[in-house]
Design an enzyme around this catalytic site. Structure first.
Site, PDB file in Angstrom:
ATOM      1  N   ARG A 286       8.173   1.905  -0.728  1.00 43.86           N
ATOM      2  CA  ARG A 286       6.868   1.441  -1.851  1.00 43.86           C
ATOM      3  C   ARG A 286       6.155   2.467  -2.282  1.00 43.86           C
ATOM      4  NH1 ARG A 286      10.022  -2.087  -1.582  1.00 43.86           N
ATOM      5  NH2 ARG A 286       9.133  -5.481  -2.845  1.00 43.86           N
ATOM      6  N   GLU A 315      10.456   2.739 -11.476  1.00 44.19           N
ATOM      7  CA  GLU A 315      11.896   2.844 -10.939  1.00 44.19           C
ATOM      8  C   GLU A 315      12.472   2.077 -11.922  1.00 44.19           C
ATOM      9  OE1 GLU A 315      11.286   2.485  -5.623  1.00 44.19           O
ATOM     10  OE2 GLU A 315      12.538   0.777  -7.445  1.00 44.19           O
ATOM     11  N   HIS A 334      16.437   2.864  -4.639  1.00 46.89           N
ATOM     12  CA  HIS A 334      15.886   1.748  -4.653  1.00 46.89           C
ATOM     13  C   HIS A 334      16.950   1.124  -3.981  1.00 46.89           C
ATOM     14  CE1 HIS A 334      12.497  -0.624  -4.137  1.00 46.89           C
ATOM     15  NE2 HIS A 334      12.877  -1.434  -2.664  1.00 46.89           N
TER      16      HIS A 334
END
Length: 370
Positions: A286, A315, A334
């Protein structure tokens, strides 16, 4: 006379065609009745299915290809349609499917869902969910471990290799219309025989170790609890009780931890300063596990060689963020679990957990408050 014979022939043909026409009408009528029965059956089946709320289909939601997995067991309503009439749909919904942290499971939403039995999350990380609060309402929370392990470990190794061998830069040189020769200065670092330090040796971390063994890497790891001797020997891993020791010795540091109060800001100024100036930081956990301001300074000053990140905070990053403009940073958006196979497996696991919870049965992947 010939006219009379013609009329008789015509009448004879018509008489022959009448039974066929009647038969055709009967066939059509039979098909219509059958279709009507099928539609009625489907309607009854749909009404028997429990209702579930999901985010959306498309770029920010689910692939169209996986919707059938959910539709097989649930009557679905997307979040946008739900908000048009929450009083009508709210009492019906027994499951909420979470994908990319959406829809946001906040008290304002939960209060509209009095029949809710389960929040089924796609992925392992549940840092976006208030598990104690959701559980206090008598609602189960589930996630999808195991099915994401291989894809996430693959992206970790992909980032490590791409950063080490400067693959993206090599591609850019190759497609640049101004390129007239192959630059010999595009040098990378050796992966084979190097030392990888894995922080977080859980399911995914162990998969990273297995892949690292294939590159003849020396494997160090730090974890809350030590793995069994058999696990260590299988991949040739050495346990570091102190993370500092791992940081000092590793050529590549791979972060594979869950985000929690203990791991937030786990890698900051001090930890980065312990790393080799030739080392690369790889993060597939993360974004908030790393102090990004400290990382920017470490990359700018040469404290570490490079960073390869599948996760950031937020993000996506603001377009003017320094990390986006440093030559020694590689960032992917991601996409650790973004393969068709893993996505289908994740959705299937979400559905299996939700079906069990709705039926009052134990959910295989229930997450309980700590």
């Amino acid at each position: 006379m010939f006219a009379m014979m013609g009329r008789l022939c015509f009448i004879s043909r018509v008489r022959k065609l009448l039974p066929l026409a009647k038969g055709s009408s009967l066939v059509k009528e039979t098909h219509m009745h059958r279709s009507a029965r099928q539609l009625q059956h489907r309607k009854v089946m749909a009404e028997d299915k429990p209702w579930a709320l999901f985010s959306e289909v498309g770029e920010n939601g689910y692939l169209e290809d996986v919707m059938g997995i959910m539709e097989k067991h649930f009557q679905l309503i997307c979040h946008k349609d739900f908000l048009q009439n929450p009083k009508q749909y709210g009492p019906k919904i027994q499951a909420v499917f979470i994908w990319n942290a959406l829809p946001a499971v906040e008290p304002s939403l939960l209060h509209l869902l009095p029949s809710l039995k389960v929040v089924a999350n796609g992925g392992v990380g549940i840092d976006h969910l208030d598990v104690p609060y959701v559980s206090s309402l008598g609602v189960k929370v589930t996630n999808t471990p195991d099915v994401v392990n291989n894809a996430t470990a693959d992206i970790a190794m992909g980032l490590l290799l791409a950063s080490a061998r400067r693959i993206v830069e090599g591609h850019q040189v190759s497609v640049d219309p101004k390129t007239t020769h192959v630059p010999q200065c595009l040098m990378g670092v050796e992966v084979t025989g190097s030392t990888v330090g894995i922080v977080g040796m859980g399911r995914i971390g162990y998969k990273v170790a297995q892949r690292s063994k294939g590159f003849d890497m020396k494997i160090l790891y730090h974890n809350r609890s030590r793995r069994s001797v058999e696990d260590e020997q299988a991949v040739g891993a050495t346990y570091c009780e102190k993370m500092d020791d791992l940081l000092k010795e590793s050529d590549f540091v791979v972060l594979v931890v869950n985000l929690s109060a203990e791991t937030k800001g786990l890698i900051g100024h001090r930890e980065l300063s312990l790393m080799k100036p030739t080392a690369t930081l790889v993060n597939v956990s993360r974004g908030m596990v790393v102090d990004q301001d400290a990382l920017v300074k470490a990359l700018q000053s040469g404290t570490i060689r490079a960073a390869a990140l599948d996760v950031t905070y937020p993000e996506p990053l603001p377009r003017d963020h320094p990390l986006l403009h440093l030559p020694n940073v590689l960032i992917t958006p991601h996409v650790g679990t973004n393969t068709y196979t893993t996505t289908r497996n994740m959705v299937q696991r979400m559905v299996d957990n939700a079906v069990a919870a709705v039926k009052g049965q134990p959910a295989h992947d229930e997450v309980t408050p700590k």
